[in-house]
Design an enzyme around this catalytic site. Structure first.
Site, PDB file in Angstrom:
ATOM      1  N   ILE A   1       1.651 -20.584  13.075  1.00 51.70           N
ATOM      2  CA  ILE A   1       1.108 -19.432  13.795  1.00 51.70           C
ATOM      3  C   ILE A   1      -0.228 -19.017  13.189  1.00 51.70           C
ATOM      4  CG2 ILE A   1       1.534 -17.020  14.440  1.00 51.70           C
ATOM      5  CD1 ILE A   1       4.590 -17.727  13.786  1.00 51.70           C
ATOM      6  N   CYS A   2      -1.195 -18.752  14.070  1.00 50.73           N
ATOM      7  CA  CYS A   2      -2.465 -18.226  13.592  1.00 50.73           C
ATOM      8  C   CYS A   2      -2.506 -16.727  13.887  1.00 50.73           C
ATOM      9  CB  CYS A   2      -3.624 -18.927  14.298  1.00 50.73           C
ATOM     10  SG  CYS A   2      -5.230 -18.333  13.764  1.00 50.73           S
ATOM     11  N   LEU A   3      -2.285 -15.934  12.862  1.00 51.32           N
ATOM     12  CA  LEU A   3      -2.281 -14.485  13.036  1.00 51.32           C
ATOM     13  C   LEU A   3      -2.745 -13.864  11.722  1.00 51.32           C
ATOM     14  CD1 LEU A   3      -1.491 -12.115  14.923  1.00 51.32           C
ATOM     15  CD2 LEU A   3       0.801 -12.192  13.929  1.00 51.32           C
TER      16      LEU A   3
END
EC number: 2.3.2.23
Lengths: 220, 336
Positions: A87-89
């Site tokens: 996940i890119c967060l």
């Protein structure tokens, strides 16, 4: 008691006591530091009706360090790797703060499904699809939700349904006529799907790709 | 008879050489090259090392702290160092910017002869303030009044945090850690020991205690900013220099570990802790009319402070905060 354990226990209890958010956290292998979270796909999005599972690892210096999360349920989304669930967060990285909790972080993932950030992608191919044709992207995301996250009427509960007939063309977010066109030239169907997906052979972008280039890629 | 925290005193003593200028000078060239092109080349190496630390992610910083905790042999800059003469800082600047040297001379001639250096990890403002705050209570002429007043200020803070929307579960452990440390200044713990100055330094060099207090002060700063229109109406993003909403500002530049503090954070924390803070700005540029004066920024608007209490004194150099002191070293009996 260890400060990390005390904090995690409180967070798990907090989640169990909250009946409104429909977010659940379960222990994996009886360890409070390896958990599985799940939440509902947000309404009004292609993820609606799906249940999404997330692998959660609590690092040694939690809550000073961010919790590690990745999707276990396969998700078609610009900020989630379609292969690994990474996940890119920002809050899972340098914007992490100890004011965040497992619950609030899972809610942030839910919000991420509502509002993709294709300019800061985790999955570049999915992001290109999103930018080229949002409508086609949503159709694919909806199909993935149905296949992997157990859409309405199915009891998949987010577990991958093995053996179920999957439409590979729909999975790749392509148009059947386009796949047929190149398959007719004698190329293997799965290869055609792979190449067209990588080239983002969709919507307005098709005008930018001439057939020779596709064939060139297919011959590689 | 051995004090319970004697091992950590040892550790501080052993680590202190790593903060010495000569050691820094040997590391400096390796670290200097890639960051902060705007730096004056003539500035001493020490300065760039700190900025190099700040460019590390908080994650990496904590990994480093953790390693230091696990293997005490790994040399690392202490989170808060021992008191050293300000002349040592002067030496580091002697070959560099003369503006800094003159400002240091000015500080020394005005009685500020000591410095306690802190790790340049982006948390230095909060950590410096917390340490100086506790030390000031400890050395107050009426320590009992100072402790009681501090406790009553700290006990008023959870309500502020809850009003700002923080769940108790995210702050109560950190709150307890901070409050119990301040309590220990006068009240003996279960072993009948009160907090000695050396044990205070030991506590601030224990990553879990130290970082818990930093986190609590960050949350408190955030809650204060959100509740105080005098501050929250004038927040600029340090990245874009445009106005930002208090929520965004607090989430990105206050609550996240390793994010440096600027004026709004300092103002808010001084207010929330009911403490006056004076910061000496060492910028290498003469600001006063008589040439070598150092500008002090006084955060003295806090209400409810102990009347006549000395302000907490910090020393700012671009990108970093240390603690300024009127003593040049810890007393001889400090570590015994």
């Amino acid at each position: 008691m260890d400060a990390r354990l005390r904090r995690v226990n409180k967070e798990i209890a907090d989640c169990k006591n909250d009946k409104t958010s429909h977010i659940s956290i379960d222990l994996v292998d009886n360890s409070p530091f390896h958990l599985r979270g799940s939440f509902d796909g947000p309404e009004g999005t292609p993820y609606e009706g799906g249940r999404f599972e997330v692998d959660i690892v609590i690092p040694e210096s939690y809550p000073f360090q961010p919790v590690k999360m990745r999707f276990l349920t396969r998700v078609y989304h610009p900020n989630v790797s379609s292969a690994s669930g990474a996940i890119c967060l920002d809050i899972l990285k340098d914007a992490w703060s100890p004011v965040l909790t497992l619950k609030s972080t899972l809610i942030s993932l839910q919000s991420l499904l509502c509002s993709p950030e294709p300019r800061d992608p985790q999955d570049a191919e999915v992001a290109k699809h999103y930018m080229t044709s949002k409508e086609s992207f949503e159709e694919t995301a909806r199909y993935w939700t149905q296949i992997y996250a157990g859409g309405p009427g199915k009891d998949g509960k987010g577990v991958v349904q093995k053996g179920g007939a999957k439409d590979e063309i729909a999975m790749a977010g392509l148009n059947k006529a386009h796949v047929d066109q190149f398959e007719a030239l004698g190329f293997d169907r799965s290869k055609v799907i792979d190449v067209l997906r990588r080239m983002n052979y969709r919507g307005a972008n098709i005008a930018n790709i001439n057939d020779d280039r596709v064939v060139e890629e297919l011959l590689k | 008879m051995t004090e319970p925290s004697s091992s950590s005193h040892q550790e501080i003593f052993q680590e202190s050489p790593s903060a010495s200028p000569s050691e820094d000078a040997t590391i400096a060239p390796r670290m200097k090259s890639k960051d902060l092109p705007e730096l004056d080349e003539a500035q001493p190496p020490e300065y760039t090392i700190m900025d190099e630390f700040q460019s590390l992610t908080p994650l990496r910083e904590y990994q480093m702290d953790e390693q230091a905790l696990l293997a005490e042999s790994i040399p690392d800059r202490p989170l808060i160092g021992p008191l050293v003469p300000l002349a040592m800082l002067r030496e580091e600047y002697e070959r560099g910017s003369q503006g800094f040297v003159r400002q240091i001379d000015w500080l020394m001639s005005h009685g500020h002869i000591g410095i306690r250096r802190t790790k340049g990890d982006g948390d230095c403002f909060y950590r410096s303030l917390a340490f100086a705050y506790c030390e000031r209570i400890m050395h107050a002429p009426d320590a009992e009044l100072a402790v009681m007043s501090a406790i009553s200020s700290i006990e008023a803070t959870p309500a502020l945090l809850e009003a700002a929307g923080f769940q108790p579960l995210v702050f109560e452990d950190f709150y307890e850690m901070f409050l119990s440390l301040v309590r220990k200044i006068l009240a003996p713990d279960e072993n009948g020991k009160v907090l000695t100055p050396a044990a205070l330094l030991g506590a601030f060099n224990d990553p879990e205690t130290s970082n818990s207090i930093v986190v609590y002060l960050r949350m408190l700063t955030s809650a204060q900013i959100r509740s105080d229109p005098d501050i929250s109406n004038f927040l600029l993003s340090p990245e874009t220099a445009e106005f930002v909403e208090p929520r965004v500002f607090c989430e990105h530049f206050v609550e996240a570990m390793g994010k440096e503090a600027d004026h709004p954070q300092m103002q808010a924390l001084a207010q929330a802790l009911r403490v006056h803070v004076s910061v000496a700005y060492l910028d290498g540029h003469s600001s006063g009319q008589n040439g070598d004066e150092v500008t002090f920024v006084h955060l003295d608007k806090a209400v409810g402070t102990v009347p006549g209490a000395e302000p907490v004194m910090l020393l700012y150099r671009p990108g970093h905060y240390d603690i300024l002191d009127t003593r040049s070293e810890d007393p001889m009996d400090y570590y015994t």
